[in-house]
Design a protein around this motif. Structure first.
Motif, PDB file in Angstrom:
ATOM      1  N   ASP A  52      -1.829  14.625   9.234  1.00  0.00           N
ATOM      2  CA  ASP A  52      -1.601  13.222   7.848  1.00  0.00           C
ATOM      3  C   ASP A  52      -1.303  11.983   8.596  1.00  0.00           C
ATOM      4  OD1 ASP A  52      -2.645  15.077   5.324  1.00  0.00           O
ATOM      5  OD2 ASP A  52      -1.791  16.630   6.579  1.00  0.00           O
ATOM      6  N   TYR A  53      -0.902  12.063   9.405  1.00  0.00           N
ATOM      7  CA  TYR A  53      -0.077  10.838   9.773  1.00  0.00           C
ATOM      8  C   TYR A  53      -0.743  10.214  10.925  1.00  0.00           C
ATOM      9  CZ  TYR A  53       4.231  13.325   7.941  1.00  0.00           C
ATOM     10  OH  TYR A  53       4.243  13.974   6.617  1.00  0.00           O
ATOM     11  N   VAL A  54      -1.719  11.150  11.920  1.00  0.00           N
ATOM     12  CA  VAL A  54      -2.300  10.153  13.023  1.00  0.00           C
ATOM     13  C   VAL A  54      -3.175  10.028  12.462  1.00  0.00           C
ATOM     14  CG1 VAL A  54      -3.725  10.762  15.055  1.00  0.00           C
ATOM     15  CG2 VAL A  54      -0.540  11.899  14.433  1.00  0.00           C
ATOM     16  N   ASP A  55      -4.149  10.760  12.170  1.00  0.00           N
ATOM     17  CA  ASP A  55      -5.701  10.528  11.181  1.00  0.00           C
ATOM     18  C   ASP A  55      -5.913   9.438   9.657  1.00  0.00           C
ATOM     19  OD1 ASP A  55      -6.368  11.226  13.918  1.00  0.00           O
ATOM     20  OD2 ASP A  55      -6.304  13.986  12.863  1.00  0.00           O
ATOM     21  N   LEU A  56      -4.925   9.563   9.668  1.00  0.00           N
ATOM     22  CA  LEU A  56      -4.969   9.366   7.522  1.00  0.00           C
ATOM     23  C   LEU A  56      -4.054   8.309   7.530  1.00  0.00           C
ATOM     24  CD1 LEU A  56      -5.265  12.556   5.420  1.00  0.00           C
ATOM     25  CD2 LEU A  56      -7.319  10.645   6.364  1.00  0.00           C
ATOM     26  N   ALA A  57      -2.358   8.190   7.381  1.00  0.00           N
ATOM     27  CA  ALA A  57      -1.673   6.894   7.181  1.00  0.00           C
ATOM     28  C   ALA A  57      -1.796   6.253   8.293  1.00  0.00           C
ATOM     29  CB  ALA A  57      -0.137   7.677   7.160  1.00  0.00           C
ATOM     30  N   ILE A  58      -1.800   6.148   9.361  1.00  0.00           N
ATOM     31  CA  ILE A  58      -1.642   4.820  10.339  1.00  0.00           C
ATOM     32  C   ILE A  58      -3.301   4.559  10.679  1.00  0.00           C
ATOM     33  CG2 ILE A  58      -1.722   4.437  12.372  1.00  0.00           C
ATOM     34  CD1 ILE A  58       0.650   6.638  13.743  1.00  0.00           C
TER      35      ILE A  58
ATOM     36  N   VAL B 233       4.364  -9.085  10.172  1.00  0.00           N
ATOM     37  CA  VAL B 233       4.929  -8.036  10.848  1.00  0.00           C
ATOM     38  C   VAL B 233       4.470  -6.895   9.356  1.00  0.00           C
ATOM     39  CG1 VAL B 233       7.140  -6.151  11.347  1.00  0.00           C
ATOM     40  CG2 VAL B 233       7.117  -8.881  12.375  1.00  0.00           C
ATOM     41  N   TYR B 234       4.572  -6.361   9.917  1.00  0.00           N
ATOM     42  CA  TYR B 234       4.419  -4.089   8.786  1.00  0.00           C
ATOM     43  C   TYR B 234       4.986  -3.689   9.068  1.00  0.00           C
ATOM     44  CZ  TYR B 234       0.366  -7.463   6.478  1.00  0.00           C
ATOM     45  OH  TYR B 234      -0.588  -8.282   5.926  1.00  0.00           O
ATOM     46  N   MET B 235       5.131  -2.812   8.279  1.00  0.00           N
ATOM     47  CA  MET B 235       6.082  -0.561   8.512  1.00  0.00           C
ATOM     48  C   MET B 235       5.458  -0.259   7.803  1.00  0.00           C
ATOM     49  SD  MET B 235      10.087  -0.220   9.914  1.00  0.00           S
ATOM     50  CE  MET B 235      11.054  -0.604   8.224  1.00  0.00           C
ATOM     51  N   LEU B 236       5.109   0.587   8.512  1.00  0.00           N
ATOM     52  CA  LEU B 236       4.872   2.577   7.440  1.00  0.00           C
ATOM     53  C   LEU B 236       6.411   2.822   7.075  1.00  0.00           C
ATOM     54  CD1 LEU B 236       2.536   2.859   5.663  1.00  0.00           C
ATOM     55  CD2 LEU B 236       2.057   4.686   8.320  1.00  0.00           C
ATOM     56  N   ASP B 237       6.452   2.647   6.465  1.00  0.00           N
ATOM     57  CA  ASP B 237       7.767   3.758   6.336  1.00  0.00           C
ATOM     58  C   ASP B 237       7.402   5.051   5.497  1.00  0.00           C
ATOM     59  OD1 ASP B 237      11.515   3.712   5.024  1.00  0.00           O
ATOM     60  OD2 ASP B 237      10.088   4.407   3.375  1.00  0.00           O
ATOM     61  N   TRP B 238       8.147   5.967   6.231  1.00  0.00           N
ATOM     62  CA  TRP B 238       7.823   7.067   5.281  1.00  0.00           C
ATOM     63  C   TRP B 238       7.976   7.763   4.193  1.00  0.00           C
ATOM     64  CZ3 TRP B 238       3.686   7.849   8.051  1.00  0.00           C
ATOM     65  CH2 TRP B 238       3.412   7.424   8.821  1.00  0.00           C
ATOM     66  N   GLY B 239       9.101   7.063   3.588  1.00  0.00           N
ATOM     67  CA  GLY B 239       9.783   7.505   2.461  1.00  0.00           C
ATOM     68  C   GLY B 239      10.612   8.824   2.838  1.00  0.00           C
TER      69      GLY B 239
ATOM     70  N   TRP C 133       0.992  -1.199  -0.185  1.00  0.00           N
ATOM     71  CA  TRP C 133      -0.244   0.012  -0.311  1.00  0.00           C
ATOM     72  C   TRP C 133       0.791   1.399  -0.205  1.00  0.00           C
ATOM     73  CZ3 TRP C 133      -1.062   3.283   4.352  1.00  0.00           C
ATOM     74  CH2 TRP C 133      -2.357   4.341   4.043  1.00  0.00           C
ATOM     75  N   THR C 134       0.641   2.269  -0.631  1.00  0.00           N
ATOM     76  CA  THR C 134       0.968   3.591  -0.755  1.00  0.00           C
ATOM     77  C   THR C 134       0.450   4.627  -0.253  1.00  0.00           C
ATOM     78  OG1 THR C 134       0.379   4.087  -3.031  1.00  0.00           O
ATOM     79  CG2 THR C 134       2.889   2.933  -2.175  1.00  0.00           C
ATOM     80  N   PHE C 135       0.993   6.312   0.658  1.00  0.00           N
ATOM     81  CA  PHE C 135       0.059   6.877   0.825  1.00  0.00           C
ATOM     82  C   PHE C 135       1.271   8.297   0.205  1.00  0.00           C
ATOM     83  CE2 PHE C 135      -1.095   9.827   3.471  1.00  0.00           C
ATOM     84  CZ  PHE C 135      -2.091   9.929   3.706  1.00  0.00           C
ATOM     85  N   GLY C 136       0.867   8.709  -0.589  1.00  0.00           N
ATOM     86  CA  GLY C 136       1.572   9.828  -0.569  1.00  0.00           C
ATOM     87  C   GLY C 136       3.236   9.122  -0.968  1.00  0.00           C
ATOM     88  N   ARG C 137       4.766   9.605   0.201  1.00  0.00           N
ATOM     89  CA  ARG C 137       5.407   9.240  -0.065  1.00  0.00           C
ATOM     90  C   ARG C 137       5.436   7.738   0.715  1.00  0.00           C
ATOM     91  NH1 ARG C 137       4.234  11.752  -3.204  1.00  0.00           N
ATOM     92  NH2 ARG C 137       3.808  13.869  -1.235  1.00  0.00           N
ATOM     93  N   ALA C 138       4.915   7.620   1.589  1.00  0.00           N
ATOM     94  CA  ALA C 138       5.022   6.325   2.751  1.00  0.00           C
ATOM     95  C   ALA C 138       4.440   5.100   1.198  1.00  0.00           C
ATOM     96  CB  ALA C 138       4.042   6.844   3.580  1.00  0.00           C
ATOM     97  N   GLU C 139       5.036   3.924   2.316  1.00  0.00           N
ATOM     98  CA  GLU C 139       4.721   2.758   1.834  1.00  0.00           C
ATOM     99  C   GLU C 139       4.987   2.019   2.977  1.00  0.00           C
ATOM    100  OE1 GLU C 139       7.719   1.891  -0.359  1.00  0.00           O
ATOM    101  OE2 GLU C 139       7.935   2.482  -2.697  1.00  0.00           O
ATOM    102  N   LEU C 140       3.826   1.054   2.322  1.00  0.00           N
ATOM    103  CA  LEU C 140       3.007  -0.097   3.744  1.00  0.00           C
ATOM    104  C   LEU C 140       4.132  -1.294   3.091  1.00  0.00           C
ATOM    105  CD1 LEU C 140       2.058  -0.910   6.218  1.00  0.00           C
ATOM    106  CD2 LEU C 140       0.119  -1.262   5.286  1.00  0.00           C
ATOM    107  N   TRP C 141       5.550  -1.709   4.184  1.00  0.00           N
ATOM    108  CA  TRP C 141       5.579  -2.983   3.421  1.00  0.00           C
ATOM    109  C   TRP C 141       5.397  -3.983   4.329  1.00  0.00           C
ATOM    110  CZ3 TRP C 141      11.027  -0.230   4.551  1.00  0.00           C
ATOM    111  CH2 TRP C 141      11.210   1.285   2.856  1.00  0.00           C
ATOM    112  N   HIS C 142       5.113  -5.342   3.311  1.00  0.00           N
ATOM    113  CA  HIS C 142       4.966  -6.310   4.742  1.00  0.00           C
ATOM    114  C   HIS C 142       6.142  -7.561   4.564  1.00  0.00           C
ATOM    115  CE1 HIS C 142       2.226 -10.836   4.467  1.00  0.00           C
ATOM    116  NE2 HIS C 142       2.280  -9.780   5.969  1.00  0.00           N
TER     117      HIS C 142
END
Length: 357
Positions: A117-123, A98-104, A46-55
């Protein structure tokens, strides 16, 4: 063994180490001593702007996934350094999903990003993706450093969030106790405006200088230690990797920095219940899920006095504080982490995870 033989042994050992110093010095200068980081197999889901969710790939034995949220100012590869010395690898080997949300790397498109954007949307978006993929009802959430602040704010602002537990590592809550590190965020509104570059963000060079100010003699001390241990290939490789990470910061979104300055630094809002997100007053008392806080008693970046008060702020009935004799990085990297911190965190997460039937 005679005294003469003992002297000869010392001479032979020093000659051998001199040769090793020369070889390792060449590897250091040419970059050959650098060990690749982030080698635990993973896919971007999954992606969110520059952020990526890694599995991360592994044989998960537990059905409750874990989402790791790293800091906004540092590269996430500290959490997955090298095989045999990786927090991520240890979690995967323990059978956790395990998953990690990398911010890019933020750029001009992220300058207007706010804490919301991070607390209420990305997470929340990452949590929803994880639940959809794993078909789990809840997720264990873990935040490192400023990532811990984001997870605290998320859990407090969203009591309905599908969290099984919350863990934070080296997470500041009392920003009056951060000392020189507060200068990164500015002591006045004018300071913050002066820090922002043409992209609208606080550049990585400013973040790097702020961290260096915590230990003005650090570069010299590290250089002396390196010369003394140049004969040890493992030490040289570890030194080069940590030096790379310590100088490899990323820009900090300008609007988020302004909020952090106002609410976290000026108002010390986590301690004084003066955090407002999306028009709502946010209090850590609203966190009620099982909670674990890990701090290092020798952490010079986020000292114990800045982290320990979280136990009085969080409303959870089931909460635990783990104090370890280590520094900021040593909580998740190195032999001590492999012996102490990581097994404790793994045990905490296992106890709050459902096993696959």
């Amino acid at each position: 063994m005679s005294e003469q033989e003992s002297t000869l042994d010392r001479v032979r050992r020093e000659i051998e180490r001199t040769g090793q110093r020369a070889r390792n010095g060449i590897r250091l200068v040419t970059g050959a001593a650098t060990t690749p980081t982030g080698q635990t197999p993973k896919t971007t889901v999954w992606t969110f702007g520059r952020a990526e969710l890694w599995h991360y790939s592994g044989n998960a034995q537990y059905g409750t996934p874990i989402l790791i949220v790293p800091s906004l100012v540092s590269r996430s590869y500290l959490i997955d350094v090298t095989p045999g010395n990786s927090f991520i690898e240890s979690l995967v080997d323990a059978g956790l999903d395990v998953y990690m949300l990398d911010w890019g790397v933020p750029d001009e498109r992220d300058a207007a990003n706010r804490l919301e954007d991070y607390v209420d949307l990305a997470i929340p978006g990452a949590l929803e993706q994880i639940r959809r993929r794993s078909r789990a009802e809840s997720v264990n959430l873990l935040g490192y450093c400023f990532g811990g602040v984001l997870t605290l704010l998320h859990a407090a602002h969203h009591p309905e969030s599908p969290l099984r537990s919350l863990s934070v590592i080296a997470c500041p809550v009392d920003f009056t106790r951060l000392g020189p590190l507060v200068d990164i965020m500015g002591r006045t509104e004018l300071d913050v405006d002066e820090l922002v570059d043409e992209d609208g963000n606080v550049p990585a060079s400013v973040i790097r200088q702020g961290f260096r100010s915590l230990s003005p003699m650090g570069d010299l001390t590290n250089y002396v230690n390196l010369l003394d241990r140049m004969w040890c290939a493992d030490f040289v490789a570890a030194h080069q990797m940590m030096t790379r990470w310590a100088t490899d910061h990323i820009p900090f979104p300008g609007s988020t920095m302004r909020q952090a300055h106002t609410m976290l630094v000026r108002d010390n809002g986590l301690m004084n219940d003066k955090i407002e997100l999306g028009g709502d007053r946010v209090s850590l008392r609203d966190i009620t899920v099982p909670f674990l806080a890990v701090l290092g008693t020798r952490d010079t970046i986020i000292p114990e006095t800045a982290t320990a008060p979280v136990m009085e702020l969080v409303g959870s009935k089931e909460k635990e504080l783990l104090r370890l004799d280590g520094g900021h990085v040593g909580l998740i990297v190195g032999k001590s982490a492999q012996r102490n911190t990581i097994p404790t965190i793994v045990d905490f997460l296992k106890q709050r995870s459902e096993t696959h039937s």
